[in-house]
Write a protein that holds these residues in place. Sequence first.
Motif, PDB file in Angstrom:
ATOM      1  N   PHE A  54       0.846  -1.185   0.000  1.00 47.72           N
ATOM      2  CA  PHE A  54       0.000   0.000   0.000  1.00 47.72           C
ATOM      3  C   PHE A  54       0.891   1.247   0.000  1.00 47.72           C
ATOM      4  N   ALA A  55       0.543   2.199  -0.865  1.00 46.59           N
ATOM      5  CA  ALA A  55       1.331   3.432  -0.971  1.00 46.59           C
ATOM      6  C   ALA A  55       0.423   4.576  -1.403  1.00 46.59           C
ATOM      7  N   ASP A  56       0.866   5.810  -1.124  1.00 43.72           N
ATOM      8  CA  ASP A  56       0.063   6.974  -1.476  1.00 43.72           C
ATOM      9  C   ASP A  56       0.402   7.458  -2.881  1.00 43.72           C
ATOM     10  N   ARG A  57      -0.129   8.627  -3.256  1.00 46.21           N
ATOM     11  CA  ARG A  57       0.038   9.146  -4.614  1.00 46.21           C
ATOM     12  C   ARG A  57       1.481   9.472  -4.961  1.00 46.21           C
ATOM     13  N   GLY A  58       2.321   9.667  -3.948  1.00 44.72           N
ATOM     14  CA  GLY A  58       3.717   9.969  -4.220  1.00 44.72           C
ATOM     15  C   GLY A  58       4.447   8.851  -4.934  1.00 44.72           C
ATOM     16  N   TYR A  59       3.869   7.654  -4.930  1.00 47.35           N
ATOM     17  CA  TYR A  59       4.495   6.510  -5.582  1.00 47.35           C
ATOM     18  C   TYR A  59       3.851   6.196  -6.923  1.00 47.35           C
ATOM     19  N   ASP A  60       2.993   7.109  -7.393  1.00 53.58           N
ATOM     20  CA  ASP A  60       2.389   6.979  -8.723  1.00 53.58           C
ATOM     21  C   ASP A  60       2.916   8.121  -9.577  1.00 53.58           C
TER      22      ASP A  60
ATOM     23  N   ARG B 130       4.537  -0.663 -10.995  1.00 57.18           N
ATOM     24  CA  ARG B 130       3.499  -1.600 -10.575  1.00 57.18           C
ATOM     25  C   ARG B 130       3.785  -2.989 -11.121  1.00 57.18           C
ATOM     26  N   ASP B 131       4.216  -3.048 -12.387  1.00 58.11           N
ATOM     27  CA  ASP B 131       4.529  -4.353 -12.974  1.00 58.11           C
ATOM     28  C   ASP B 131       5.725  -4.986 -12.282  1.00 58.11           C
ATOM     29  N   LYS B 132       6.705  -4.157 -11.899  1.00 57.58           N
ATOM     30  CA  LYS B 132       7.879  -4.699 -11.220  1.00 57.58           C
ATOM     31  C   LYS B 132       7.513  -5.239  -9.848  1.00 57.58           C
ATOM     32  N   VAL B 133       6.547  -4.594  -9.194  1.00 55.39           N
ATOM     33  CA  VAL B 133       6.083  -5.108  -7.907  1.00 55.39           C
ATOM     34  C   VAL B 133       5.342  -6.427  -8.114  1.00 55.39           C
ATOM     35  N   ARG B 134       4.549  -6.493  -9.179  1.00 57.80           N
ATOM     36  CA  ARG B 134       3.810  -7.730  -9.450  1.00 57.80           C
ATOM     37  C   ARG B 134       4.747  -8.888  -9.772  1.00 57.80           C
ATOM     38  N   THR B 135       5.882  -8.595 -10.437  1.00 59.07           N
ATOM     39  CA  THR B 135       6.824  -9.673 -10.741  1.00 59.07           C
ATOM     40  C   THR B 135       7.407 -10.282  -9.471  1.00 59.07           C
TER      41      THR B 135
END
Length: 273
Positions: free
Chosen positions: A185-191, A199-204
Amino acid sequence: MKASPWIVSDELWERIGPLLPRKQRRFRHPGGKPVPDRKVLCGILYVLHTGIQWEYLPAEMGFGSGMTCWRRLRDWNEAGVWQRLHEALLAELNAASRLDWSRCVVDASHVRALKGGIHTGQSPVDRGRAGSKHHLTTDGRGTPLAVILTRGNRNDVTQLLPLLDAIPPVRGRVGCPRRKPDSLFADRGYDHDIYRDYRDKVRTRRILPVIARRGTSHGSGLGVYRWVVERTFAWLHGFRRLRVRWERRADIHEALLKLACSLITHRQLSSLC
């Protein structure tokens, strides 16, 4: 009567004492008898809690000189004492089923660096003054899992993957040590537009990213889960020495950060008793 927070309890010393490196005393030119490690640790905690400068550490309290405490902190950090202490405490919490692996929460906080040094930069949120950032990840209950120090002008999202990689393998349960939560979970600063593929790298890594979208209205509902990291930052900066970065050397400030995370973890472990 409540003991002073810089007094090392027997319970805490039983965990830290065996981790400290032992130095053989010289028989030729041995010099004076060294200050006991437990007293020095009390001096380090006194600086961490009160924010006093090392050279002003009160000698009448028996901690030894400020330089002695500074050197021991440096040496113990180089020996990996604080990292091993944190991992051991996390293992105890994990064994008691008190770590919430269903999610981790990440965030960053800026601190001013009045003396400059490595890992400082012009902060965009503090009128360009020199500063650093504390990047933190916690479990779903707010237990600190990893902390990273960077210069103040680093984008939060650049430390997203390093924070995940910095989570140590946590033992305490049957099977392989665990180091990956189910979701993040992260706020808008990480988008960020440039870092959409994060996001894809986190999913991998087989972790579900739950990151608020930039440009959307407030009230995404993530605050219900993210508040724990804000509370942990309040605990972390409750140690006065961490509210402002006074150390020019990054390793000394990182040592205090890791020690503070270990103390917070120890408090949560003590609350089980």
